[in-house]
Design a protein around this motif. Structure first.
Motif, PDB file in Angstrom:
ATOM      1  N   CYS A   1       4.636   6.929  -7.285  1.00  9.88           N
ATOM      2  CA  CYS A   1       3.844   5.867  -6.662  1.00  9.88           C
ATOM      3  C   CYS A   1       3.738   4.657  -7.581  1.00  9.88           C
ATOM      4  CB  CYS A   1       2.459   6.401  -6.309  1.00  9.88           C
ATOM      5  SG  CYS A   1       1.484   5.293  -5.261  1.00  9.88           S
ATOM      6  N   SER A   2       3.578   4.888  -8.863  1.00 12.99           N
ATOM      7  CA  SER A   2       3.497   3.772  -9.812  1.00 12.99           C
ATOM      8  C   SER A   2       4.825   3.025  -9.885  1.00 12.99           C
ATOM      9  CB  SER A   2       3.088   4.278 -11.200  1.00 12.99           C
ATOM     10  OG  SER A   2       4.111   5.055 -11.795  1.00 12.99           O
ATOM     11  N   LEU A   3       5.937   3.760  -9.793  1.00 10.65           N
ATOM     12  CA  LEU A   3       7.248   3.103  -9.746  1.00 10.65           C
ATOM     13  C   LEU A   3       7.365   2.241  -8.492  1.00 10.65           C
ATOM     14  CD1 LEU A   3       9.584   6.075 -10.818  1.00 10.65           C
ATOM     15  CD2 LEU A   3       8.930   4.100 -12.210  1.00 10.65           C
ATOM     16  N   GLY A   4       6.855   2.775  -7.372  1.00  9.03           N
ATOM     17  CA  GLY A   4       6.899   2.031  -6.127  1.00  9.03           C
ATOM     18  C   GLY A   4       6.065   0.767  -6.174  1.00  9.03           C
TER      19      GLY A   4
ATOM     20  N   TYR B   1       5.398  -5.151  -6.342  1.00  4.73           N
ATOM     21  CA  TYR B   1       4.726  -6.327  -6.886  1.00  4.73           C
ATOM     22  C   TYR B   1       5.620  -7.207  -7.755  1.00  4.73           C
ATOM     23  CZ  TYR B   1       0.207  -4.510  -5.322  1.00  4.73           C
ATOM     24  OH  TYR B   1      -0.848  -4.070  -4.559  1.00  4.73           O
ATOM     25  N   GLN B   2       6.621  -6.607  -8.397  1.00  5.03           N
ATOM     26  CA  GLN B   2       7.392  -7.368  -9.380  1.00  5.03           C
ATOM     27  C   GLN B   2       8.827  -7.670  -8.965  1.00  5.03           C
ATOM     28  OE1 GLN B   2       7.144  -5.582 -13.286  1.00  5.03           O
ATOM     29  NE2 GLN B   2       4.926  -5.283 -13.158  1.00  5.03           N
ATOM     30  N   ASP B   3       9.416  -6.812  -8.144  1.00  5.85           N
ATOM     31  CA  ASP B   3      10.850  -6.946  -7.877  1.00  5.85           C
ATOM     32  C   ASP B   3      11.188  -7.349  -6.452  1.00  5.85           C
ATOM     33  OD1 ASP B   3      11.256  -6.116 -10.495  1.00  5.85           O
ATOM     34  OD2 ASP B   3      11.371  -4.000  -9.941  1.00  5.85           O
TER      35      ASP B   3
ATOM     36  N   GLN C   1       8.844 -11.852  -1.070  1.00  5.53           N
ATOM     37  CA  GLN C   1       7.762 -11.795  -0.090  1.00  5.53           C
ATOM     38  C   GLN C   1       8.267 -11.241   1.244  1.00  5.53           C
ATOM     39  OE1 GLN C   1       5.833 -15.531   0.694  1.00  5.53           O
ATOM     40  NE2 GLN C   1       4.076 -14.569   1.656  1.00  5.53           N
ATOM     41  N   ALA C   2       9.466 -11.640   1.643  1.00  2.48           N
ATOM     42  CA  ALA C   2      10.027 -11.161   2.906  1.00  2.48           C
ATOM     43  C   ALA C   2      10.285  -9.653   2.854  1.00  2.48           C
ATOM     44  CB  ALA C   2      11.323 -11.901   3.213  1.00  2.48           C
ATOM     45  N   GLU C   3      10.808  -9.164   1.731  1.00  4.34           N
ATOM     46  CA  GLU C   3      11.069  -7.730   1.578  1.00  4.34           C
ATOM     47  C   GLU C   3       9.768  -6.939   1.595  1.00  4.34           C
ATOM     48  OE1 GLU C   3      15.129  -7.613  -1.126  1.00  4.34           O
ATOM     49  OE2 GLU C   3      13.204  -7.990  -2.098  1.00  4.34           O
ATOM     50  N   LEU C   4       8.740  -7.486   0.955  1.00  2.00           N
ATOM     51  CA  LEU C   4       7.447  -6.816   0.917  1.00  2.00           C
ATOM     52  C   LEU C   4       6.849  -6.712   2.319  1.00  2.00           C
ATOM     53  CD1 LEU C   4       5.179  -5.583  -0.761  1.00  2.00           C
ATOM     54  CD2 LEU C   4       4.288  -7.889  -1.141  1.00  2.00           C
TER      55      LEU C   4
ATOM     56  N   ALA D   1       4.177   2.563  -1.221  1.00  3.21           N
ATOM     57  CA  ALA D   1       4.539   2.729  -2.630  1.00  3.21           C
ATOM     58  C   ALA D   1       5.135   4.104  -2.891  1.00  3.21           C
ATOM     59  CB  ALA D   1       3.307   2.506  -3.506  1.00  3.21           C
ATOM     60  N   GLU D   2       4.573   5.142  -2.252  1.00  4.13           N
ATOM     61  CA  GLU D   2       5.117   6.488  -2.423  1.00  4.13           C
ATOM     62  C   GLU D   2       6.553   6.561  -1.896  1.00  4.13           C
ATOM     63  OE1 GLU D   2       2.498   9.214  -0.500  1.00  4.13           O
ATOM     64  OE2 GLU D   2       0.961   9.128  -2.084  1.00  4.13           O
ATOM     65  N   ARG D   3       6.790   5.966  -0.736  1.00  3.64           N
ATOM     66  CA  ARG D   3       8.132   6.011  -0.152  1.00  3.64           C
ATOM     67  C   ARG D   3       9.137   5.255  -1.021  1.00  3.64           C
ATOM     68  NH1 ARG D   3      10.287   2.321   3.042  1.00  3.64           N
ATOM     69  NH2 ARG D   3       8.271   1.488   3.726  1.00  3.64           N
ATOM     70  N   VAL D   4       8.766   4.038  -1.426  1.00  6.60           N
ATOM     71  CA  VAL D   4       9.660   3.239  -2.263  1.00  6.60           C
ATOM     72  C   VAL D   4       9.861   3.908  -3.623  1.00  6.60           C
ATOM     73  CG1 VAL D   4       9.929   1.025  -3.447  1.00  6.60           C
ATOM     74  CG2 VAL D   4       9.063   1.088  -1.104  1.00  6.60           C
ATOM     75  N   GLY D   5       8.769   4.434  -4.189  1.00  9.03           N
ATOM     76  CA  GLY D   5       8.858   5.083  -5.490  1.00  9.03           C
ATOM     77  C   GLY D   5       9.726   6.322  -5.471  1.00  9.03           C
ATOM     78  N   LYS D   6       9.648   7.098  -4.395  1.00  9.44           N
ATOM     79  CA  LYS D   6      10.492   8.295  -4.284  1.00  9.44           C
ATOM     80  C   LYS D   6      11.961   7.917  -4.215  1.00  9.44           C
ATOM     81  CE  LYS D   6      11.019  12.619  -1.717  1.00  9.44           C
ATOM     82  NZ  LYS D   6      10.536  13.451  -0.588  1.00  9.44           N
ATOM     83  N   GLU D   7      12.265   6.847  -3.481  1.00 13.68           N
ATOM     84  CA  GLU D   7      13.649   6.388  -3.406  1.00 13.68           C
ATOM     85  C   GLU D   7      14.149   5.939  -4.781  1.00 13.68           C
ATOM     86  OE1 GLU D   7      13.450   3.305  -0.514  1.00 13.68           O
ATOM     87  OE2 GLU D   7      13.230   4.666   1.197  1.00 13.68           O
TER      88      GLU D   7
END
Length: 207
Positions: free
Chosen positions: A111-114, A119-121, A124-127, A168-174
């Protein structure tokens, strides 16, 4: 590292918790985290007790002058990243508790990776693309737009936090699955320490 043990008195479960924290000079300092009553002694309840204890520590620190002085907020994710092991007795519930804590720790790290990616990478459109589908799903789960608008600001805020965590969990797991094996092992490193005290004590009692 963390450790715990429990006992029962007059049909009430009690759990004692400790943490060993490494200092800047390499030494370790023991912290007593209190004795708390619990509904039962299952591994799942023990893990929830640890998570609640970590939340209490974070809230206490974040409300302190020290947090304001250093402009630093503590979270369960940060605790999970520095947690490297758990100690318990030989009982099967303690072994299972250790496994569940390890799984929770890895989820918090993912989750922290996500969150870092969001927030950093991300642009705005992707978020927005990552966040909006989950938000729409959450709005539908409470009864649609009208029901959502009837909620208080604090209630909507809590639900939006849940949405952000899910994304965040989904993105972080990927991100985690895409890491090389050696980097995964660094995140997965977690030690379990057991004790044979009870067996030794049984031998002493038996002569």
């Amino acid at each position: 590292t963390i450790s715990m043990d429990g006992t029962t008195d007059r049909k009430i479960n009690y759990e004692s918790r400790y943490a060993a924290v490494r200092q800047e000079d390499g030494s370790f300092k023991m912290f007593f985290l209190g004795v708390d009553a619990s509904t039962d002694h299952t591994s799942e309840t023990q893990v929830e007790g640890w998570k609640e204890k970590f939340r209490f520590i974070c809230e206490t620190y974040n409300d302190s002058p020290l947090a304001r002085r250093y402009n630093f907020k503590l979270s369960n994710m940060q605790i999970a990243r520095i947690l490297t092991g758990m100690n318990g007795d030989h009982a099967s519930d303690q072994k299972k508790t250790c496994v569940l804590v390890q799984k929770w720790r890895l989820l918090e790290i993912q989750c922290s990776l996500g969150l870092k990616k969001l927030y950093q990478d991300m642009s705005q459109a992707e978020l927005i693309d990552a966040y909006l589908p989950e938000l729409r799903s959450k709005i539908e789960s409470v009864g649609g737009n009208e029901a959502w608008l009837r909620l208080s600001a604090s209630e909507r805020g809590a639900l939006e936090d849940e949405v952000l965590r899910r994304v965040a969990e989904r993105v972080g797991k990927e991100l985690y699955e895409a890491l090389p094996d050696d980097e995964k092992r660094q995140f997965e490193l977690f030690f379990r320490g057991g004790c044979c005290m009870h067996k030794d004590l049984n031998a002493v009692k038996g002569g």
